[in-house]
Design a protein around this motif. Structure first.
Motif, mmCIF file in Angstrom:
data_model
loop_
_atom_site.group_PDB
_atom_site.id
_atom_site.type_symbol
_atom_site.label_atom_id
_atom_site.label_comp_id
_atom_site.label_asym_id
_atom_site.label_seq_id
_atom_site.Cartn_x
_atom_site.Cartn_y
_atom_site.Cartn_z
ATOM 1 N N ILE A 97 0.859 -1.182 0.000
ATOM 2 C CA ILE A 97 0.000 0.000 0.000
ATOM 3 C C ILE A 97 0.894 1.230 0.000
ATOM 4 O O ILE A 97 1.923 1.263 0.695
ATOM 5 N N GLY A 98 0.541 2.238 -0.806
ATOM 6 C CA GLY A 98 1.415 3.407 -0.848
ATOM 7 C C GLY A 98 0.981 4.453 -1.846
ATOM 8 O O GLY A 98 -0.195 4.537 -2.221
ATOM 9 N N ASN A 99 1.945 5.260 -2.283
ATOM 10 C CA ASN A 99 1.664 6.342 -3.220
ATOM 11 C C ASN A 99 1.096 5.786 -4.520
ATOM 12 O O ASN A 99 1.586 4.768 -5.032
ATOM 13 N N PRO A 100 0.074 6.427 -5.093
ATOM 14 C CA PRO A 100 -0.499 5.955 -6.353
ATOM 15 C C PRO A 100 0.567 5.843 -7.441
ATOM 16 O O PRO A 100 1.386 6.754 -7.629
ATOM 17 N N GLY A 101 0.569 4.713 -8.144
ATOM 18 C CA GLY A 101 1.483 4.528 -9.274
ATOM 19 C C GLY A 101 2.853 4.020 -8.902
ATOM 20 O O GLY A 101 3.687 3.802 -9.783
ATOM 21 N N CYS A 102 3.118 3.793 -7.607
ATOM 22 C CA CYS A 102 4.416 3.268 -7.184
ATOM 23 C C CYS A 102 4.423 1.740 -7.247
ATOM 24 O O CYS A 102 3.386 1.096 -7.103
ATOM 25 N N THR A 103 5.608 1.178 -7.427
ATOM 26 C CA THR A 103 5.782 -0.269 -7.349
ATOM 27 C C THR A 103 7.004 -0.551 -6.492
ATOM 28 O O THR A 103 7.829 0.324 -6.243
ATOM 29 N N TYR A 104 7.107 -1.805 -6.049
ATOM 30 C CA TYR A 104 8.267 -2.230 -5.254
ATOM 31 C C TYR A 104 8.637 -3.630 -5.698
ATOM 32 O O TYR A 104 7.783 -4.521 -5.755
ATOM 33 N N VAL A 114 -1.451 -0.708 -3.698
ATOM 34 C CA VAL A 114 -2.830 -0.291 -3.533
ATOM 35 C C VAL A 114 -2.743 1.161 -3.069
ATOM 36 O O VAL A 114 -2.141 1.434 -2.033
ATOM 37 N N PRO A 115 -3.267 2.122 -3.834
ATOM 38 C CA PRO A 115 -3.040 3.533 -3.478
ATOM 39 C C PRO A 115 -3.767 3.920 -2.194
ATOM 40 O O PRO A 115 -4.944 3.619 -2.021
ATOM 41 N N TRP A 116 -3.036 4.563 -1.290
ATOM 42 C CA TRP A 116 -3.720 5.105 -0.113
ATOM 43 C C TRP A 116 -4.321 6.457 -0.473
ATOM 44 O O TRP A 116 -3.927 7.056 -1.494
ATOM 45 N N PRO A 117 -5.281 6.958 0.288
ATOM 46 C CA PRO A 117 -5.947 8.214 -0.086
ATOM 47 C C PRO A 117 -4.935 9.338 -0.271
ATOM 48 O O PRO A 117 -4.142 9.632 0.635
ATOM 49 N N THR A 118 -4.939 9.937 -1.457
ATOM 50 C CA THR A 118 -3.941 10.946 -1.819
ATOM 51 C C THR A 118 -4.635 12.102 -2.519
ATOM 52 O O THR A 118 -5.407 11.888 -3.463
ATOM 53 N N GLU A 119 -4.341 13.293 -2.079
ATOM 54 C CA GLU A 119 -4.945 14.485 -2.680
ATOM 55 C C GLU A 119 -4.591 14.569 -4.160
ATOM 56 O O GLU A 119 -3.445 14.357 -4.558
ATOM 57 N N GLY A 120 -5.584 14.867 -4.991
ATOM 58 C CA GLY A 120 -5.361 14.994 -6.427
ATOM 59 C C GLY A 120 -5.595 13.713 -7.212
ATOM 60 O O GLY A 120 -5.502 13.717 -8.438
ATOM 61 N N TYR A 121 -5.886 12.604 -6.514
ATOM 62 C CA TYR A 121 -6.120 11.323 -7.181
ATOM 63 C C TYR A 121 -7.547 10.848 -6.895
ATOM 64 O O TYR A 121 -7.997 10.890 -5.745
ATOM 65 N N ASP A 122 -8.214 10.379 -7.935
ATOM 66 C CA ASP A 122 -9.566 9.850 -7.801
ATOM 67 C C ASP A 122 -9.468 8.339 -7.593
ATOM 68 O O ASP A 122 -9.285 7.587 -8.550
ATOM 69 N N THR A 206 13.585 9.676 4.882
ATOM 70 C CA THR A 206 12.518 9.236 5.794
ATOM 71 C C THR A 206 11.121 9.440 5.216
ATOM 72 O O THR A 206 10.136 9.165 5.904
ATOM 73 N N SER A 207 11.038 9.924 3.979
ATOM 74 C CA SER A 207 9.725 10.169 3.351
ATOM 75 C C SER A 207 9.235 8.871 2.722
ATOM 76 O O SER A 207 9.415 8.619 1.516
ATOM 77 N N TYR A 208 8.617 8.055 3.531
ATOM 78 C CA TYR A 208 8.194 6.731 3.077
ATOM 79 C C TYR A 208 7.124 6.853 1.993
ATOM 80 O O TYR A 208 6.123 7.531 2.170
ATOM 81 N N ASN A 209 7.371 6.164 0.870
ATOM 82 C CA ASN A 209 6.396 6.222 -0.226
ATOM 83 C C ASN A 209 5.506 4.985 -0.312
ATOM 84 O O ASN A 209 4.596 4.924 -1.130
ATOM 85 N N LEU A 210 5.767 4.004 0.559
ATOM 86 C CA LEU A 210 4.919 2.810 0.556
ATOM 87 C C LEU A 210 5.176 2.004 1.824
ATOM 88 O O LEU A 210 6.159 2.201 2.530
ATOM 89 N N THR A 211 4.253 1.103 2.098
ATOM 90 C CA THR A 211 4.447 0.142 3.179
ATOM 91 C C THR A 211 4.091 -1.250 2.687
ATOM 92 O O THR A 211 3.081 -1.441 1.997
ATOM 93 N N LEU A 212 4.932 -2.201 3.022
ATOM 94 C CA LEU A 212 4.668 -3.602 2.706
ATOM 95 C C LEU A 212 4.075 -4.244 3.958
ATOM 96 O O LEU A 212 4.738 -4.357 4.987
ATOM 97 N N LEU A 213 2.798 -4.612 3.874
ATOM 98 C CA LEU A 213 2.116 -5.237 5.010
ATOM 99 C C LEU A 213 2.357 -6.740 4.982
ATOM 100 O O LEU A 213 2.341 -7.360 3.916
ATOM 101 N N ASN A 214 2.558 -7.319 6.166
ATOM 102 C CA ASN A 214 2.810 -8.750 6.293
ATOM 103 C C ASN A 214 1.821 -9.372 7.270
ATOM 104 O O ASN A 214 1.443 -8.732 8.264
ATOM 105 N N TYR A 215 1.455 -10.620 7.006
ATOM 106 C CA TYR A 215 0.598 -11.358 7.935
ATOM 107 C C TYR A 215 1.027 -12.822 7.933
ATOM 108 O O TYR A 215 1.291 -13.414 6.876
ATOM 109 N N MET A 216 1.104 -13.386 9.136
ATOM 110 C CA MET A 216 1.349 -14.831 9.234
ATOM 111 C C MET A 216 0.715 -15.377 10.506
ATOM 112 O O MET A 216 0.788 -14.751 11.565
ATOM 113 N N ASP A 217 0.113 -16.544 10.376
ATOM 114 C CA ASP A 217 -0.342 -17.318 11.525
ATOM 115 C C ASP A 217 0.555 -18.557 11.595
ATOM 116 O O ASP A 217 0.370 -19.516 10.836
ATOM 117 N N PRO A 218 1.559 -18.564 12.479
ATOM 118 C CA PRO A 218 2.539 -19.663 12.501
ATOM 119 C C PRO A 218 1.921 -21.036 12.724
ATOM 120 O O PRO A 218 2.429 -22.037 12.207
#
Length: 496
Positions: A97-104, A114-122, A206-218
């Motif tokens: 999840i992050g800036n619209p149009g970014c990839t990692y 997945v774009p987070w709410p960003t001013e100027g983007y629909d 330090t201007s983070y442009n995205l976050t990689l979310l992780n989930y695990m149930d061991p």
């Protein structure tokens, strides 16, 4: 080629390290050890740790509810990654999840934000709950940015005063107490004692442009790898450096483990120092057998920062506990070649060599210069293998959030079709006898290299077709009027 060389070097280092260890295990420390804080202070001072009670309770509630919302909507996915030429599914499920149009990109897999709410983007989200979850994560992103700037300022201040090492673990000493301003930090607030150039550098790192979310149930995992160097137990994520980041940028990690569920005590023998029921982050100096490692417990709402060059000089892993866990890993991704704006610009650059003939109203090429042909065909490959195939291979995962990426990908697909036509026009032109032989042979030789690479990559992607998610690209390939193999044979005949 460069990546493969890096992987070989890493394998050799790992093999050498394990050979040196033999049956022995390296020592490591946890907060229960008397020398733990001294080790942290001297060898791991660029790791900053904050316990959950330093974070505003309102933010905890927003973020943790966001995690649970995404889980309820089945928004976490295992990634198919390539390691040493083989495909593997990651044990951890993720979403970007992050800036619209970014990839990692990591381990040869490109994730699309997945774009987070960003001013100027629909951005039209599939539900209000998804919108709120993404909004919570950008709030967390802003908070962690502020904390990272303050931590780097603190580090710079102590270095300026000649103090070499500062350890921040709030159990022992909480340097953040005087810096806990709420809301955004203005330039004047966040740059005291910092020159203008240093302030800009701090902000960029330090201007983070995205976050990689992780989930695990061991407890749902059939098998987890054992930590090989220290005997730390089950690993959710193996030892690694985070890749494709802006140099010396800070990584921020917020942890949320579901500890409330009643858990039976493990029947396994407890590892010395580390409680196997509790999630930990492990750290070690890269490829070093002299320095003890660290294993730091992670509880609900704790977060940590890896400052400056720590991600390059050290490696980290995630040690699994018993309970399910979410994490949000905020990064300054190196996006010079990884944004939608970039790849659309590349397409427009390539298509400048395509024109409509005024007489025949057909398409023709403006130039057959080798450099132009090479540039166009390399962009052609980039669009197909770094964007279209990567996107459609991941199937419909993004549609669980929003349809934001569909229009840009349709646009890229249209550009790609035009580039397929351009390839056929090049082969047709170089086959004409009126072309100067020297220039013709140079162009053909250049073209053969790019098309051979294209054919090889198409075979690899076909071999990786492990799900129905590639149906879209397979249909595209069937519609092609020409294939790379056809072009290769045609180009070879021109050289005869």
């Amino acid at each position: 080629m460069k990546r493969r060389a890096g992987e070989r070097e890493k394998d050799l280092k790992k093999k050498k390290l394990l050979e040196e260890l033999g049956e022995k295990r390296l020592p490591y420390m946890t907060p229960a050890d008397s020398d733990f804080h001294q080790l942290w202070k001297t060898k791991y001072s660029k790791l900053i740790f904050r316990k959950s009670d330093t974070v505003p309770e309102e933010l905890h509630q927003m973020v943790q509810e966001g995690f649970l919302t995404l889980r309820r909507h089945d928004c976490f996915f295992q990634d198919l990654v390539r390691i040493k030429g083989k495909d593997f599914l990651t044990p951890v499920s993720r979403i970007l999840i992050g800036n619209p149009g970014c990839t990692y990109k990591y381990l040869n897999t490109r994730l699309f934000t997945v774009p987070w709410p960003t001013e100027g983007y629909d951005i039209k989200y599939c539900s209000p709950e998804i919108h709120d979850a993404c909004k919570a994560l950008i709030r967390l992103n802003d908070y962690l940015h502020i904390e990272a700037v303050k931590a780097l300022q603190r580090q710079n201040l102590f270095e300026t005063k000649g103090i070499k090492d500062v350890t921040v673990m709030d159990r022992e000493q909480n340097f953040a107490t005087s810096f806990m301003e709420k809301g955004s930090v203005s330039k004047d607030q966040s740059s005291f004692c910092v020159p203008e150039d240093d302030y800009i550098s701090l902000k960029n790192r330090t201007s983070y442009n995205l976050t990689l979310l992780n989930y695990m149930d061991p407890l749902q995992m059939l098998y987890l790898k054992q930590e090989p160097y220290f005997g730390m137990g089950n690993m959710a994520v193996s030892w690694h450096h985070d890749e494709n980041l802006v140099e010396r940028s800070t990584v921020a990690v917020y942890s949320y483990s579901c500890e409330e569920s009643d858990m039976e005590e493990s029947n396994e023998q407890k590892l010395k120092g580390r409680d196997p029921a509790v999630w930990h982050v492990g750290l070690k100096v890269a490829w070093d057998i002299e320095t003890p490692g660290l294993a730091i417990p992670l509880h609900q709402g704790d977060f940590y920062l890896m400052l400056d060059d720590l991600n390059m000089t050290h490696q980290h892993c995630v040690l699994a506990g018993f309970s399910p866990r979410f994490s949000s890993t905020h990064r300054v991704a190196e996006c010079s070649r990884g944004t939608l704006e970039y790849i659309l610009g590349q397409c427009e650059l390539a298509l400048q060599n395509l024109q409509t003939d005024p007489d025949s109203i057909g398409l023709s090429l403006k130039s057959l210069e080798t450099a132009v042909v090479k540039q166009v065909e390399e962009i052609h490959n980039e669009v197909e293998f770094e964007w279209l195939r990567q996107f459609w291979f991941q199937g419909k995962r993004y549609l669980k959030f929003t349809d934001w990426w569909l229009k840009p990908m349709a646009k890229l697909e249209g550009f790609w079709r035009k580039m397929e036509i351009m390839t056929s026009l090049i082969v047709s032109e170089v086959g004409k006898e009126e072309q100067m032989e020297e220039q013709r042979n140079e162009t053909i030789s250049c073209l053969l290299l790019v098309l051979t690479e294209r054919q090889k990559l198409r075979k690899e992607w076909t071999a990786s077709d492990l799900s129905e998610s590639l149906i879209h690209m397979i249909c595209i390939n069937r519609l092609l009027p020409y294939t790379s193999l056809y072009f290769i044979k045609a180009s070879a005949r021109c050289l005869e």
